[in-house]
Design a protein around this motif. Sequence first.
Motif, PDB file in Angstrom:
ATOM      1  N   GLU A 163       0.906  -1.565   0.043  1.00 29.25           N
ATOM      2  CA  GLU A 163      -0.052   0.299  -0.193  1.00 29.25           C
ATOM      3  C   GLU A 163       0.323   1.511  -0.160  1.00 29.25           C
ATOM      4  OE1 GLU A 163      -2.016  -0.500   3.336  1.00 29.25           O
ATOM      5  OE2 GLU A 163      -3.652  -1.509   2.938  1.00 29.25           O
ATOM      6  N   SER A 164       2.034   1.526   1.199  1.00 29.54           N
ATOM      7  CA  SER A 164       2.603   2.301   1.114  1.00 29.54           C
ATOM      8  C   SER A 164       4.251   2.501   0.306  1.00 29.54           C
ATOM      9  CB  SER A 164       3.245   2.151   2.032  1.00 29.54           C
ATOM     10  OG  SER A 164       4.484   3.141   2.624  1.00 29.54           O
ATOM     11  N   SER A 165       4.232   3.498  -1.303  1.00 27.93           N
ATOM     12  CA  SER A 165       5.764   3.696  -1.678  1.00 27.93           C
ATOM     13  C   SER A 165       6.635   3.794  -0.485  1.00 27.93           C
ATOM     14  CB  SER A 165       4.970   4.818  -2.452  1.00 27.93           C
ATOM     15  OG  SER A 165       4.904   5.911  -1.774  1.00 27.93           O
ATOM     16  N   VAL A 166       6.900   4.607   0.396  1.00 25.92           N
ATOM     17  CA  VAL A 166       7.794   4.156   1.341  1.00 25.92           C
ATOM     18  C   VAL A 166       7.650   2.819   1.807  1.00 25.92           C
ATOM     19  CG1 VAL A 166       8.400   5.693   3.792  1.00 25.92           C
ATOM     20  CG2 VAL A 166       7.007   7.233   2.101  1.00 25.92           C
ATOM     21  N   LEU A 167       6.844   2.973   1.985  1.00 27.69           N
ATOM     22  CA  LEU A 167       7.425   0.816   2.899  1.00 27.69           C
ATOM     23  C   LEU A 167       8.366   0.383   1.746  1.00 27.69           C
ATOM     24  CD1 LEU A 167       7.674  -1.141   4.443  1.00 27.69           C
ATOM     25  CD2 LEU A 167       5.039  -1.787   4.240  1.00 27.69           C
ATOM     26  N   LYS A 168       7.158   0.298   0.292  1.00 27.27           N
ATOM     27  CA  LYS A 168       8.486  -0.209  -0.846  1.00 27.27           C
ATOM     28  C   LYS A 168       9.758   0.461  -1.294  1.00 27.27           C
ATOM     29  CE  LYS A 168       7.541  -0.182  -6.299  1.00 27.27           C
ATOM     30  NZ  LYS A 168       6.544  -0.297  -7.095  1.00 27.27           N
ATOM     31  N   ASN A 169       9.824   1.171  -1.207  1.00 27.95           N
ATOM     32  CA  ASN A 169      11.544   1.697  -1.063  1.00 27.95           C
ATOM     33  C   ASN A 169      12.077   1.238  -0.221  1.00 27.95           C
ATOM     34  OD1 ASN A 169      11.181   2.950  -3.562  1.00 27.95           O
ATOM     35  ND2 ASN A 169      10.518   5.255  -2.173  1.00 27.95           N
ATOM     36  N   LEU A 211      11.795  -1.676   1.344  1.00 30.02           N
ATOM     37  CA  LEU A 211      11.852  -2.778   1.178  1.00 30.02           C
ATOM     38  C   LEU A 211      12.877  -3.375   0.069  1.00 30.02           C
ATOM     39  CD1 LEU A 211       8.496  -4.481   1.690  1.00 30.02           C
ATOM     40  CD2 LEU A 211      10.595  -4.086   3.642  1.00 30.02           C
ATOM     41  N   VAL A 212      13.006  -2.374  -0.927  1.00 28.28           N
ATOM     42  CA  VAL A 212      13.897  -2.871  -2.021  1.00 28.28           C
ATOM     43  C   VAL A 212      14.973  -2.689  -1.979  1.00 28.28           C
ATOM     44  CG1 VAL A 212      14.681  -2.148  -3.984  1.00 28.28           C
ATOM     45  CG2 VAL A 212      11.447  -1.724  -3.538  1.00 28.28           C
ATOM     46  N   MET A 213      15.574  -2.249  -0.539  1.00 28.26           N
ATOM     47  CA  MET A 213      16.887  -1.625   0.091  1.00 28.26           C
ATOM     48  C   MET A 213      17.636  -2.983   0.719  1.00 28.26           C
ATOM     49  SD  MET A 213      17.050   2.623   0.565  1.00 28.26           S
ATOM     50  CE  MET A 213      16.012   3.319   1.186  1.00 28.26           C
ATOM     51  N   ILE A 214      16.677  -3.229   0.585  1.00 29.69           N
ATOM     52  CA  ILE A 214      16.790  -4.847   2.155  1.00 29.69           C
ATOM     53  C   ILE A 214      16.338  -5.849   1.547  1.00 29.69           C
ATOM     54  CG2 ILE A 214      16.918  -3.695   4.483  1.00 29.69           C
ATOM     55  CD1 ILE A 214      14.535  -4.798   4.714  1.00 29.69           C
ATOM     56  N   ARG A 215      16.421  -6.010  -0.024  1.00 28.39           N
ATOM     57  CA  ARG A 215      16.076  -7.088  -0.801  1.00 28.39           C
ATOM     58  C   ARG A 215      16.577  -8.808  -0.328  1.00 28.39           C
ATOM     59  NH1 ARG A 215      14.077  -6.152  -7.098  1.00 28.39           N
ATOM     60  NH2 ARG A 215      13.317  -4.620  -6.105  1.00 28.39           N
ATOM     61  N   THR A 216      17.737  -8.556  -0.332  1.00 24.13           N
ATOM     62  CA  THR A 216      18.445  -9.329  -0.465  1.00 24.13           C
ATOM     63  C   THR A 216      18.159 -10.085   1.017  1.00 24.13           C
ATOM     64  OG1 THR A 216      20.337  -8.212   0.640  1.00 24.13           O
ATOM     65  CG2 THR A 216      20.620  -9.185  -1.772  1.00 24.13           C
ATOM     66  N   GLN A 217      18.501  -9.274   2.126  1.00 21.18           N
ATOM     67  CA  GLN A 217      18.565 -10.028   3.894  1.00 21.18           C
ATOM     68  C   GLN A 217      16.390 -10.562   3.742  1.00 21.18           C
ATOM     69  OE1 GLN A 217      19.105  -6.319   2.879  1.00 21.18           O
ATOM     70  NE2 GLN A 217      20.608  -6.016   3.929  1.00 21.18           N
ATOM     71  N   ILE A 218      15.940 -10.200   2.860  1.00 22.78           N
ATOM     72  CA  ILE A 218      14.449 -11.024   3.182  1.00 22.78           C
ATOM     73  C   ILE A 218      14.383 -11.771   2.884  1.00 22.78           C
ATOM     74  CG2 ILE A 218      12.280 -10.328   2.216  1.00 22.78           C
ATOM     75  CD1 ILE A 218      12.461  -7.345   2.032  1.00 22.78           C
ATOM     76  N   LEU A 219      15.281 -12.013   1.365  1.00 20.76           N
ATOM     77  CA  LEU A 219      15.512 -13.309   0.231  1.00 20.76           C
ATOM     78  C   LEU A 219      16.275 -14.061   1.231  1.00 20.76           C
ATOM     79  CD1 LEU A 219      14.586 -13.976  -2.215  1.00 20.76           C
ATOM     80  CD2 LEU A 219      16.780 -13.515  -2.855  1.00 20.76           C
ATOM     81  N   ASP A 220      16.957 -13.859   1.333  1.00 18.39           N
ATOM     82  CA  ASP A 220      18.102 -14.629   3.232  1.00 18.39           C
ATOM     83  C   ASP A 220      16.641 -14.897   3.976  1.00 18.39           C
ATOM     84  OD1 ASP A 220      20.400 -14.471   1.250  1.00 18.39           O
ATOM     85  OD2 ASP A 220      20.863 -12.753   2.215  1.00 18.39           O
ATOM     86  N   LYS A 221      16.021 -14.165   4.729  1.00 20.49           N
ATOM     87  CA  LYS A 221      15.094 -14.809   5.724  1.00 20.49           C
ATOM     88  C   LYS A 221      14.133 -15.529   5.063  1.00 20.49           C
ATOM     89  CE  LYS A 221      15.146 -10.653   8.821  1.00 20.49           C
ATOM     90  NZ  LYS A 221      14.296  -9.619   9.278  1.00 20.49           N
ATOM     91  N   MET A 222      13.646 -15.163   3.986  1.00 21.91           N
ATOM     92  CA  MET A 222      12.586 -16.439   3.545  1.00 21.91           C
ATOM     93  C   MET A 222      12.989 -18.293   3.385  1.00 21.91           C
ATOM     94  SD  MET A 222       9.870 -14.320   3.158  1.00 21.91           S
ATOM     95  CE  MET A 222       8.522 -15.567   2.063  1.00 21.91           C
ATOM     96  N   ILE A 266      13.100 -11.433  -5.515  1.00 25.95           N
ATOM     97  CA  ILE A 266      12.115 -10.861  -5.097  1.00 25.95           C
ATOM     98  C   ILE A 266      11.122  -9.385  -6.212  1.00 25.95           C
ATOM     99  CG2 ILE A 266      10.859  -9.007  -3.123  1.00 25.95           C
ATOM    100  CD1 ILE A 266      12.765 -10.300  -1.719  1.00 25.95           C
ATOM    101  N   VAL A 267      10.069  -9.438  -6.154  1.00 31.58           N
ATOM    102  CA  VAL A 267       9.652  -8.067  -7.673  1.00 31.58           C
ATOM    103  C   VAL A 267       8.430  -6.920  -6.759  1.00 31.58           C
ATOM    104  CG1 VAL A 267       8.830  -7.889  -9.441  1.00 31.58           C
ATOM    105  CG2 VAL A 267       9.847 -10.046  -8.845  1.00 31.58           C
ATOM    106  N   PHE A 268       8.574  -6.266  -6.830  1.00 24.71           N
ATOM    107  CA  PHE A 268       8.193  -5.162  -6.289  1.00 24.71           C
ATOM    108  C   PHE A 268       6.638  -4.537  -7.377  1.00 24.71           C
ATOM    109  CE2 PHE A 268      10.908  -5.621  -3.536  1.00 24.71           C
ATOM    110  CZ  PHE A 268      10.495  -5.460  -1.833  1.00 24.71           C
ATOM    111  N   LEU A 269       6.365  -5.214  -6.679  1.00 29.47           N
ATOM    112  CA  LEU A 269       4.322  -4.222  -8.066  1.00 29.47           C
ATOM    113  C   LEU A 269       4.160  -3.023  -7.440  1.00 29.47           C
ATOM    114  CD1 LEU A 269       2.352  -7.495  -8.452  1.00 29.47           C
ATOM    115  CD2 LEU A 269       4.763  -6.697 -10.036  1.00 29.47           C
TER     116      LEU A 269
END
Length: 96
Positions: free
Chosen positions: A62-68, A70-81, A93-96
């Motif tokens: 919903e939030s473009s600020v949150l999207k930005n 999360l884009v910066m920590i994309r690799t950490q999210i991928l590793d956690k998942m 990870i693809v952000f829509l």
Amino acid sequence: MRRTNDKSLKEAIEQMLRVYKLKRRFDETALIAAWPEIMGNAVANRTRQLYIRERKLFIRLESSVLKNELVMIRTQILDKMNEKAGSKVLDEIVFL
């Protein structure tokens, strides 16, 4: 006393998932369900859509600020998942 062909329920279910080639789909579904646990309620409540296709996690927020953020920590999210799944389930990870 355990017989040679006896298996625990966990082993039997894992074998069934492998035989019917459902393990990857099972892992993907478990990751989607664990999204609030992995990312926290603040992010989960602002997530509008979350799905996996061809080893890619698609996220609509919903939030473009949150999207930005999360884009910066994309690799950490991928590793956690992938760590949560116990194997490499996601490649991107693809952000829509």
